[in-house]
Design a protein around this motif. Structure first.
Motif, short mmCIF file in Angstrom:
data_model
loop_
_atom_site.label_atom_id
_atom_site.label_comp_id
_atom_site.label_asym_id
_atom_site.label_seq_id
_atom_site.Cartn_x
_atom_site.Cartn_y
_atom_site.Cartn_z
N LYS A 180 0.81 -1.23 0.00
CA LYS A 180 0.00 0.00 0.00
C LYS A 180 0.84 1.29 0.00
N PRO A 181 1.60 1.51 -1.06
CA PRO A 181 2.39 2.75 -1.15
C PRO A 181 1.48 3.98 -1.22
N SER A 182 1.99 5.10 -0.72
CA SER A 182 1.20 6.35 -0.66
C SER A 182 1.27 7.05 -2.02
N ILE A 183 0.55 6.51 -2.98
CA ILE A 183 0.61 7.04 -4.34
C ILE A 183 -0.03 8.42 -4.43
N ALA A 184 -1.17 8.60 -3.80
CA ALA A 184 -1.86 9.89 -3.88
C ALA A 184 -1.01 11.02 -3.32
N GLU A 185 -0.25 10.73 -2.26
CA GLU A 185 0.59 11.76 -1.64
C GLU A 185 1.95 11.88 -2.31
N GLY A 186 2.30 10.91 -3.15
CA GLY A 186 3.58 10.94 -3.84
C GLY A 186 4.76 10.68 -2.91
N GLU A 187 4.50 10.03 -1.78
CA GLU A 187 5.56 9.77 -0.79
C GLU A 187 5.99 8.32 -0.90
N LEU A 188 6.97 8.08 -1.75
CA LEU A 188 7.35 6.71 -2.08
C LEU A 188 8.75 6.33 -1.63
N ALA A 189 9.54 7.28 -1.13
CA ALA A 189 10.95 6.99 -0.84
C ALA A 189 11.11 5.93 0.24
N ASP A 190 10.43 6.08 1.37
CA ASP A 190 10.55 5.10 2.45
C ASP A 190 9.97 3.75 2.02
N TRP A 191 8.82 3.80 1.33
CA TRP A 191 8.22 2.57 0.82
C TRP A 191 9.19 1.83 -0.08
N GLN A 192 9.82 2.56 -1.01
CA GLN A 192 10.73 1.92 -1.96
C GLN A 192 11.91 1.27 -1.23
N ARG A 193 12.47 1.95 -0.25
CA ARG A 193 13.61 1.41 0.48
C ARG A 193 13.23 0.11 1.19
N GLN A 194 12.10 0.12 1.89
CA GLN A 194 11.71 -1.07 2.63
C GLN A 194 11.22 -2.18 1.71
N LEU A 195 10.57 -1.80 0.63
CA LEU A 195 10.10 -2.79 -0.35
C LEU A 195 11.29 -3.57 -0.91
N ARG A 196 12.37 -2.87 -1.22
CA ARG A 196 13.55 -3.55 -1.77
C ARG A 196 14.20 -4.46 -0.71
N THR A 197 14.17 -4.03 0.54
CA THR A 197 14.70 -4.88 1.61
C THR A 197 13.88 -6.16 1.73
N LEU A 198 12.56 -6.03 1.68
CA LEU A 198 11.68 -7.19 1.75
C LEU A 198 11.91 -8.11 0.55
N ALA A 199 12.05 -7.53 -0.63
CA ALA A 199 12.21 -8.32 -1.85
C ALA A 199 13.50 -9.14 -1.86
N ALA A 200 14.46 -8.77 -1.02
CA ALA A 200 15.70 -9.55 -0.93
C ALA A 200 15.46 -10.94 -0.36
N HIS A 201 14.32 -11.14 0.30
CA HIS A 201 13.94 -12.46 0.80
C HIS A 201 13.23 -13.21 -0.33
N ARG A 202 13.88 -14.21 -0.87
CA ARG A 202 13.41 -14.83 -2.10
C ARG A 202 12.12 -15.63 -1.93
N HIS A 203 11.75 -15.97 -0.70
CA HIS A 203 10.50 -16.72 -0.51
C HIS A 203 9.29 -15.81 -0.42
N VAL A 204 9.50 -14.50 -0.60
CA VAL A 204 8.42 -13.52 -0.58
C VAL A 204 8.12 -13.09 -2.01
N VAL A 205 6.83 -13.13 -2.38
CA VAL A 205 6.39 -12.63 -3.68
C VAL A 205 5.45 -11.45 -3.43
N CYS A 206 4.93 -10.85 -4.49
CA CYS A 206 4.18 -9.60 -4.32
C CYS A 206 3.02 -9.53 -5.31
N LYS A 207 1.90 -9.01 -4.83
CA LYS A 207 0.73 -8.80 -5.69
C LYS A 207 0.73 -7.38 -6.25
#
Length: 299
Positions: A180-207
């Motif tokens: 649930k990134p904050s698209i309407a507010e355009g505040e994506l920097a923190d989301w992007q950083r944490q999303l990439r950290t989560l994606a480093a775990h290969r057993h996690v996928v994303c919708k």
């Protein structure tokens, strides 16, 4: 566009019958337009827009309320409804009896379609809810029964998802709605950083789902969604992304067909193999979906 016989899987949609089971969250005045019953037939007649030449083949029905009886309802629907290939249900992860509850669901009508569990962590105020000892005991019960876990958090809760991924490397997990990134507010920097950290775990996928309702419901365009899409594709890769509509909640911001047309635009430039993974392959593998057509009443 030339239509193909390749499948399209909607890995995230909801159903509810207000005459059978209340949905208290729909009392919000902002949700008045979707405060009615939605059935598989409604989805079937609505989802007419093809994506990359593919038409809807099968779906994953996802729980809405923390009520095991709703999960039982969804499983019973899946047993008789050929469109539905899997169910994401709810059970009380904090209960000492979680194992028995899961066993009862799996053994009950339609239990073979239960593939994942979900809790609405987005509504929990505890910043470490997913790390509570009773929750982790429940998640271990989910894992031990060969089920998966759908992670529903808001962007400011992604640290919980990251810790969960680290503590349960043997529990397949999928991040609902891209966190649930904050698209309407355009505040994506923190989301992007944490999303990439989560994606480093290969057993996690994303919708790739639920994004248009995080944008301005009235004014969003594909250009508002594209920055999020670009991050998802580079972080997870096509083999760990799956399309989901979040219908009928998506009706608040344009509906199934407008979102499908947007995904079609976003996929422009992707290879056929990448399209296949995002539109069917990842969901098929994660939710262990049948690769053959069902007929009514088949298992």
């Amino acid at each position: 566009m030339t239509l193909t016989t390749a499948p399209l899987i909607d890995a995230h949609h909801h159903l509810w019958d207000l005459g059978r089971r209340p949905q208290p969250w729909l009392d919000d005045p902002a949700l008045a337009t979707i405060r009615r019953t939605f059935t598989p037939d409604d989805l079937r007649t609505t989802a007419t827009q093809p994506i990359a030449g593919r038409r809807l083949h099968s779906t994953v029905a996802v729980q809405c309320v923390p009520d095991v009886h709703e999960t039982e309802d969804l499983l019973a629907i899946a047993e008789r409804e050929p469109l539905i290939g899997a169910v994401v249900g709810w059970a009380d992860l904090t209960s000492p009896g979680i194992g028995d509850q899961l066993d009862g669901l799996l053994a009950g009508p339609g239990g073979a379609y239960l593939r994942s569990l979900r809790h609405l962590v987005q509504g929990e105020t505890d910043p470490e809810w997913l790390q509570r000892p009773d929750v982790e005991r429940g998640l271990a019960a989910v894992r031990d029964r060969g089920l998966r876990y759908d992670v529903l958090v808001r962007s400011h809760q992604l640290d919980q998802a990251i810790r969960l991924a680290g503590r349960f490397p043997d529990l397949p997990q999928v991040l609902d709605h891209a966190g649930k990134p904050s698209i309407a507010e355009g505040e994506l920097a923190d989301w992007q950083r944490q999303l990439r950290t989560l994606a480093a775990h290969r057993h996690v996928v994303c919708k790739v789902s639920g994004l248009i309702t995080e944008a301005d419901h009235e004014k969003w365009t594909v250009d508002d969604i594209r920055p999020v899409w670009d991050v998802l594709l580079s972080a997870f890769g096509s083999d760990r992304l799956m399309f989901g509509s979040d219908w009928p909640v998506a009706n608040l911001a344009g509906g199934w067909n407008r979102w499908a047309a947007t995904v079609d635009d976003l996929l422009d430039g992707c290879t056929a193999d990448e399209n296949s993974a995002i539109l069917a392959g990842t969901a098929t593998t994660f939710y262990r979906l049948s690769r053959t057509e069902r007929t009514s009443g088949s298992r």
